[in-house]
Design an enzyme around this catalytic site. Structure first.
Site, PDB file in Angstrom:
ATOM      1  CD  GLU A 195      -2.339  -1.134   2.865  1.00 35.80           C
ATOM      2  OE1 GLU A 195      -2.394  -0.112   3.557  1.00 35.80           O
ATOM      3  OE2 GLU A 195      -2.665  -2.253   3.270  1.00 35.80           O
TER       4      GLU A 195
ATOM      5  CE  LYS B 223       5.271   4.909   7.034  1.00 32.14           C
ATOM      6  NZ  LYS B 223       4.988   6.196   7.592  1.00 32.14           N
TER       7      LYS B 223
ATOM      8  CG  ASP C 110       4.097  12.436   5.061  1.00 31.54           C
ATOM      9  OD1 ASP C 110       4.028  12.121   6.264  1.00 31.54           O
ATOM     10  OD2 ASP C 110       4.994  13.166   4.601  1.00 31.54           O
TER      11      ASP C 110
ATOM     12  CE1 TYR D  98      -3.290   2.653   9.070  1.00 28.75           C
ATOM     13  CE2 TYR D  98      -3.138   4.473   7.511  1.00 28.75           C
ATOM     14  CZ  TYR D  98      -2.983   3.969   8.791  1.00 28.75           C
ATOM     15  OH  TYR D  98      -2.530   4.786   9.787  1.00 28.75           O
TER      16      TYR D  98
ATOM     17  CE  LYS E 111       9.985   7.128   6.943  1.00 20.66           C
ATOM     18  NZ  LYS E 111       9.077   7.988   7.603  1.00 20.66           N
TER      19      LYS E 111
ATOM     20  CB  CYS F  44      25.461  40.806  15.957  1.00 15.84           C
ATOM     21  SG  CYS F  44      23.702  40.774  15.606  1.00 15.84           S
TER      22      CYS F  44
ATOM     23  CB  CYS G 145      23.013  44.890  17.241  1.00 17.20           C
ATOM     24  SG  CYS G 145      23.683  43.481  18.121  1.00 17.20           S
TER      25      CYS G 145
ATOM     26  CB  CYS H  62      24.168  38.421  18.866  1.00 17.40           C
ATOM     27  SG  CYS H  62      23.832  40.119  19.358  1.00 17.40           S
TER      28      CYS H  62
ATOM     29  CB  CYS I 150      20.206  42.268  19.094  1.00 18.12           C
ATOM     30  SG  CYS I 150      20.532  41.574  17.481  1.00 18.12           S
TER      31      CYS I 150
HETATM   32  S1  IVH Z   1      -0.489   0.243   8.821  1.00 19.66           S
HETATM   33  C1  IVH Z   1       0.247  -1.464  13.278  1.00 19.66           C
HETATM   34  N1  IVH Z   1      -0.694   1.344   6.479  1.00 19.66           N
HETATM   35  O1  IVH Z   1       2.445   5.131   9.117  1.00 19.66           O
HETATM   36  C2  IVH Z   1       0.569  -0.352  12.355  1.00 19.66           C
HETATM   37  N2  IVH Z   1       0.141   2.686   8.259  1.00 19.66           N
HETATM   38  O2  IVH Z   1       4.773   4.267  11.126  1.00 19.66           O
HETATM   39  C3  IVH Z   1      -0.508  -0.160  11.361  1.00 19.66           C
HETATM   40  N3  IVH Z   1       0.631   5.001   7.605  1.00 19.66           N
HETATM   41  O3  IVH Z   1       1.102   5.222  12.345  1.00 19.66           O
HETATM   42  C4  IVH Z   1      -0.163   0.870  10.387  1.00 19.66           C
HETATM   43  N4  IVH Z   1       0.037   4.809   5.508  1.00 19.66           N
HETATM   44  O4  IVH Z   1      -0.008   6.629  10.576  1.00 19.66           O
HETATM   45  C5  IVH Z   1      -0.336   1.532   7.761  1.00 19.66           C
HETATM   46  N5  IVH Z   1      -0.989   2.199   4.341  1.00 19.66           N
HETATM   47  C6  IVH Z   1      -0.620   2.368   5.611  1.00 19.66           C
HETATM   48  C7  IVH Z   1      -0.153   3.609   6.093  1.00 19.66           C
HETATM   49  C8  IVH Z   1       0.237   3.719   7.419  1.00 19.66           C
HETATM   50  C9  IVH Z   1       0.500   5.628   6.441  1.00 19.66           C
HETATM   51  C10 IVH Z   1       1.161   5.624   8.838  1.00 19.66           C
HETATM   52  C11 IVH Z   1       0.356   5.373  10.071  1.00 19.66           C
HETATM   53  C12 IVH Z   1       1.263   4.708  11.056  1.00 19.66           C
HETATM   54  C13 IVH Z   1       2.607   5.034  10.512  1.00 19.66           C
HETATM   55  C14 IVH Z   1       3.515   3.880  10.831  1.00 19.66           C
END
Ligand code: IVH
Length: 688
Positions: A114, A116, A118, A225, A312, A406, A409, A424, A430
């Site tokens: 999936e 991730k 943000d 998720y 990541k 600085c 000043c 400073c 300042c």
């Molecule tokens: S599964 C038991 N799936 O990433 C952990 N997390 O460091 C279940 N996150 O706290 C998390 N996309 O906020 C999962 N497709 C995804 C995600 C996801 C983002 C975030 C989530 C979690 C952090 C994990």
């Protein structure tokens, strides 16, 4: 219309509008246009106004918000919200695959990949298909109840479709899409408010807004998720996600089952390119073992599931040249060198500047003017230089000479032993230091006075209206009304026109007045005492409870507070030994700012005074890290002090398993009683 007829009509409209919302926000295939939709909604709004007792819990009118939350209630998660272990390379991923196969005695494992997202993790609780509670992750054990705000997110169903279990907990990520983020920051800029560094911070900030109708305007979105049910309904995670979809949740279409780790790499590589055209931020890919029975066999470590891992992506990086270096003076007098770069496009925006941190950073990286440097974007607005392309250096380029005085000043800069930064020390006169303190005071995490972003503080400062943080509370309508000025925005060097018109002034004066309700810990943070961040301010406030107790504290009392070291203690001492700072506190107190915990906070932080006067140290490992945290909190909630090292001051050491031998030896020498978790619980057990 009879009451019964109104009831039927309201139910029908609620259902109909929710269905249209679902088609629009989840399926992306609306059946009607905006006008028709608004007509239906207006009809419902006016009926609900006439018959407020008939408003249904899943009424779409709840989406527009309106409810104000003063303090978000802290709620314990029924299952801890864990995080994922991170990896950054195919090698580490291969290790994960091998580890998992070995643990399960399998040759091949099916994974689900999936994106991730943000954003901010959220837990949604449904009972009989109706959204009951939305809780933030918090510390993983307990989070904040942000239900009113989450209800305004259109893609989160208030009532589920189809065949759902009676009790259901789903988890997902609340995100702010790029276009909403840009619009929001543009609005913030115009209103003179500080901008969000990235969509993740903006989503987190939005969820904690007190006025839910403001949240409704932020256009947040949510991808789910994860699903918890009392009894397992499916065999695989993938089926669980499909079920979520049928119940009306938004589940990303970019999910793939992979037969083996090679297919996982393909997914990762594909999204490393395609992520750049997604309308929201992702920071990696999450890889999960698909079969629930295998997930159960693998189980969890204290912090992470063993059945999942996050890959990541490395931050994007570009090469550009360093034109010159300018030096900024921060609110505490710290000098930060900033690289002025040849403008370059990086992750969707033009980068012109990058932080060079301090003199050590420049010399360690051996950065020279005219060098070609690699720039990356971290989580902050200002990007960083991560490497120098030595091969392109001009032979005669001289090393950078850090400034000695600085830039604002002209005071001689001083570097304390053991510190990387030059300072400073002209803190009283300042200008950037004075302005920095003013900006810090009004900032979101401090007094949260909106409407005074950068440019505006400059103007009030230049006009002599604010020099000290107490001056904000003396400002009057006549002082402000009519002020106009052009100023140059430091971020983009663009000129902007600022005018204090009637409404601006009214809003600002209201914001200043409202800031008087800010709790003690944030007032303490707002004072701008060096090294006191948000979390240490909170710890100090909870520990001492009033500013008077803090003023009376000696050095030992200060370092007895968990996580307060000598550096912070010394800084507090030096701040309070300056008579003008004491005067400032006195003035702010007279104005009505909170210099002690409220009764409500006191109730929350105190259970009893049973352990008053005692000092405890928690050492070793406990059944879970959460358990250790709970014990630490209990110490403070019963009036005792939590220490972080062995000293004669200790009344007891609460020892878990594997307490360090050095600590044990020291404790024995000092004759400090060592007790178990159970002994401690007996100490605080109530008699009633
Ligand atoms: S599964 C038991 N799936 O990433 C952990 N997390 O460091 C279940 N996150 O706290 C998390 N996309 O906020 C999962 N497709 C995804 C995600 C996801 C983002 C975030 C989530 C979690 C952090 C994990």
């Amino acid at each position: 219309m009879t009451f019964e007829e109104a009831h039927e009509k309201i139910s029908a409209l609620t259902k109909q509008i929710n269905e249209h919302n679902y088609r629009y926000y989840i399926l992306d295939s609306p059946l009607i246009g905006d006008y028709e939709f608004d007509m239906l909604l207006n009809e419902l709004i006016s009926l609900e106004k006439e018959y407020p007792s008939l408003i249904l819990p899943d009424s779409p009118t709840q989406r527009v918000g309106g409810e104000i939350t003063r303090r978000f209630q802290s709620v314990k998660h029924s299952n801890p919200m864990l995080s994922l272990a991170n990896t950054y390379s195919e090698n580490e991923l291969e290790d994960f695959d091998k580890r998992t196969k070995n643990a399960l005695y399998l040759d091949e494992i099916e994974y689900v990949c999936e994106l991730k997202y943000d954003g901010v993790a959220i837990s949604l609780i449904y009972e009989n298909g109706v959204l009951q509670q939305a809780i933030t992750r918090g510390d993983g054990i307990q989070g904040d109840d942000v239900t009113v705000n989450v209800k305004t997110i259109r893609s989160i169903p208030l009532r589920l479709h189809g065949h759902f279990p009676d009790k259901l907990e789903v988890r997902g990520e609340i995100i702010m899409p790029h276009d909403s983020f840009y619009v929001l920051n543009e609005e913030k800029e115009i209103a003179g408010e500080s901008k969000f560094a990235n969509p993740r911070n903006a989503a987190a900030g939005s969820l904690k807004l007190q006025n839910s109708s403001e949240v409704a305007k932020r256009n947040l979105d949510c991808f789910l998720y994860f699903v918890y049910t009392d009894t397992p309904l499916y065999n695989t995670h993938y089926e669980g996600l499909c079920a979520l979809k049928t119940w009306g949740f938004k589940v990303s279409p970019h999910i793939r089952t992979c037969k083996n780790i090679e297919e996982v790499y393909t997914f990762i590589n594909q999204w490393d390119i395609e992520r750049k055209s997604l309308p929201f931020d992702i920071d990696g890919v999450v890889i999960k073992v698909n079969k629930y029975n295998l997930q159960d066999l693998l189980g969890y470590t204290a912090k992470n599931p063993r059945w999942a891992i996050a890959y990541k992506y490395k931050a994007e990086r570009v090469l550009t040249s360093l034109l010159d270096i300018s030096y900024q003076v921060g609110r505490t007098g710290v000098i930060t060198p900033v690289a002025n770069l040849k403008p370059v496009l990086l992750a969707g925006s033009v980068v012109k500047r990058a932080s060079l941190h301090n003199a050590d950073f420049i010399s360690e990286m051996d950065i020279r003017i005219d060098d070609n440097v690699y720039v990356e974007k971290g989580g902050e607005i200002i990007p960083k230089i991560v490497a120098v392309e030595q091969s392109k250096r001009h032979a005669e380029a001289p090393p950078v000479q850090f400034i000695t005085h600085c830039p604002a000043c002209n005071t001689l800069l001083i570097r304390n032993e053991g510190e990387a930064a030059y300072y400073c020390h002209n803190l009283k006169e300042c200008p950037p230091q004075i302005k920095g303190r003013l900006e810090h005071f009004i900032s979101r995490k401090a007094m949260d006075i909106e409407g005074l972003g950068e440019g505006r503080i400059d103007i009030l400062f230049e006009k002599g209206l604010v020099r000290n943080i107490t001056d904000f509370y003396r400002l009057t309508y006549n002082d402000l009304f009519g002020i106009e000025k052009m100023y140059v925005n430091e971020q983009d060097n663009k000129e902007r026109f600022v005018a204090f018109r009637e409404k601006t002034v009214e809003n600002l004066l209201n914001a200043i007045e409202n800031s008087k309700n800010v709790p003690f810990d944030r007032v303490l943070f707002a004072l701008g005492i060096r090294f006191i961040g948000e979390s240490s301010a909170k710890k100090i406030a909870v520990h001492f409870k009033t500013i008077d107790a803090l003023l009376k504290a000696d050095f030992d009392d200060l370092i007895a507070v968990g996580d307060i070291g000598t550096k912070i203690a010394e800084s507090i001492f030096s701040y309070f030994s300056d008579a003008s700072n004491l005067q400032t506190i006195d003035n702010l107190r007279k104005v009505g700012l909170h210099f002690q915990l409220s009764d409500e906070e006191l109730n929350e932080t105190t259970i009893s005074e049973k352990l008053k006067g005692m000092t405890f140290l928690v050492s070793g490992t406990f059944s879970t890290p959460e358990r250790r945290k709970e014990i630490e909190q209990l110490i403070e909630k019963h009036g005792a002090v939590r220490a972080t090292s062995v000293s004669k001051k200790l009344s007891f050491i609460i020892a878990g398993e594997n307490m360090g031998p050095a600590k044990l030896e020291k404790a024995k020498k000092a004759n400090i009683p060592i007790i178990s978790e159970q002994d401690f619980l007996n100490l605080i057990e109530t008699d009633e």
